[in-house]
Design an enzyme around this catalytic site. Structure first.
Site, PDB file in Angstrom:
ATOM      1  N   ASP A   8      36.202   4.276 -19.136  1.00 41.69           N
ATOM      2  CA  ASP A   8      35.078   3.929 -20.013  1.00 41.69           C
ATOM      3  C   ASP A   8      34.470   2.618 -19.517  1.00 41.69           C
ATOM      4  OD1 ASP A   8      36.048   6.089 -21.384  1.00 41.69           O
ATOM      5  OD2 ASP A   8      36.664   4.971 -23.173  1.00 41.69           O
ATOM      6  N   ASP A 130      33.079  15.240 -32.099  1.00 35.92           N
ATOM      7  CA  ASP A 130      33.914  14.178 -32.650  1.00 35.92           C
ATOM      8  C   ASP A 130      34.021  14.393 -34.148  1.00 35.92           C
ATOM      9  OD1 ASP A 130      33.753  13.156 -30.060  1.00 35.92           O
ATOM     10  OD2 ASP A 130      32.018  11.909 -30.548  1.00 35.92           O
TER      11      ASP A 130
END
Length: 238
Positions: A8, A130
């Site tokens: 990330d 999500d």
């Protein structure tokens, strides 16, 4: 089952956030390309790349480093973060991304999945679902929809999504283990591959996910904090 390390990127650095909060980090490391190459040296079959600045702020701070990683590494790269349009996705595929991960844009407008799938093939299109408290959340986990992951997953599968990246926000980044139930519901309900993410902390978590039939897992904080050794994880999940 594939074990895929997460890289990330925020402000050109490799980070691991707690509960997706840009102000709360487990760690911050320089040179994301070196980090990606480290995971590849341990046997990573793929790199999971996320552009956090594009996702959160819609800025191109990390554009050059992301291009460099995609072009330099010796394994396929799947990338997500701020992919809002067909052109955004095509640009990443054109520079060599193996597959692009659409999030909010696909949930709000499933037709984008259909359009991209027809242009580049469904195997290059992954959709991130999500979930928090059993409902899909969008816009950086700030807005909750009325729909379950299974409900939206079925629509996106029909539209041409090639795979689903499912993240359980309730446990993500906390290093306290997984919640298997919502993952299993998605695996059982859909015919396309499910990649699981969120909360993976132990080898036992990995084996539970393998047992229910997930195609792969994305691991982040657990490998960065040495709770899981990536090479060992890959070995036990074969």
């Amino acid at each position: 089952m594939m074990v895929i390390p997460a890289v990330d990127i925020k402000n050109k650095k490799c980070v691991q956030l707690i509960q997706g909060n840009p102000d709360q980090k487990h760690l911050e490391l320089d040179n994301p390309l070196e980090i990606a190459e480290k995971w590849i040296s341990k046997g990573a079959p793929m790199i999971h790349l996320v552009d956090l600045d594009k996702a959160i702020y819609q800025t191109n701070t990390n554009e050059e480093i992301i291009k460099e990683i995609i072009k330099s590494v010796s394994v396929p790269v799947q990338i997500g973060g701020g992919i809002r349009t067909v052109d955004d996705a095509l640009n990443l595929i054109n520079i060599g991304a193996e597959r692009v991960i659409l999030g909010t844009s696909a949930v709000e407008n499933p037709d984008i999945v259909e359009e991209l799938s027809k242009k580049v093939g469904k195997e290059k299109i992954m959709v991130a679902l999500d979930a928090k408290d059993g409902k899909v959340v969008i816009k950086g986990w700030k807005e909750k929809t009325k729909h379950s992951p299974v409900e939206i997953g079925k629509i996106l599968e029909e539209k041409g999504a090639g795979s689903i990246l499912f993240t359980n926000v309730d446990v993500e980044g906390l290093l306290k283990g997984i919640n298997i139930k919502p993952v299993k519901e998605l695996v059982d309900a859909l015919n396309i591959p499910i990649i699981a993410s969120g909360g993976i902390t132990t080898y036992d978590d990995l084996l539970k996910l393998k047992e229910i039939g997930v195609e792969g897992v994305v691991v982040g904080s657990a490998i960065y904090k040495n709770l899981i050794d990536l090479s060992e994880a890959i070995k036990i999940c074969r």
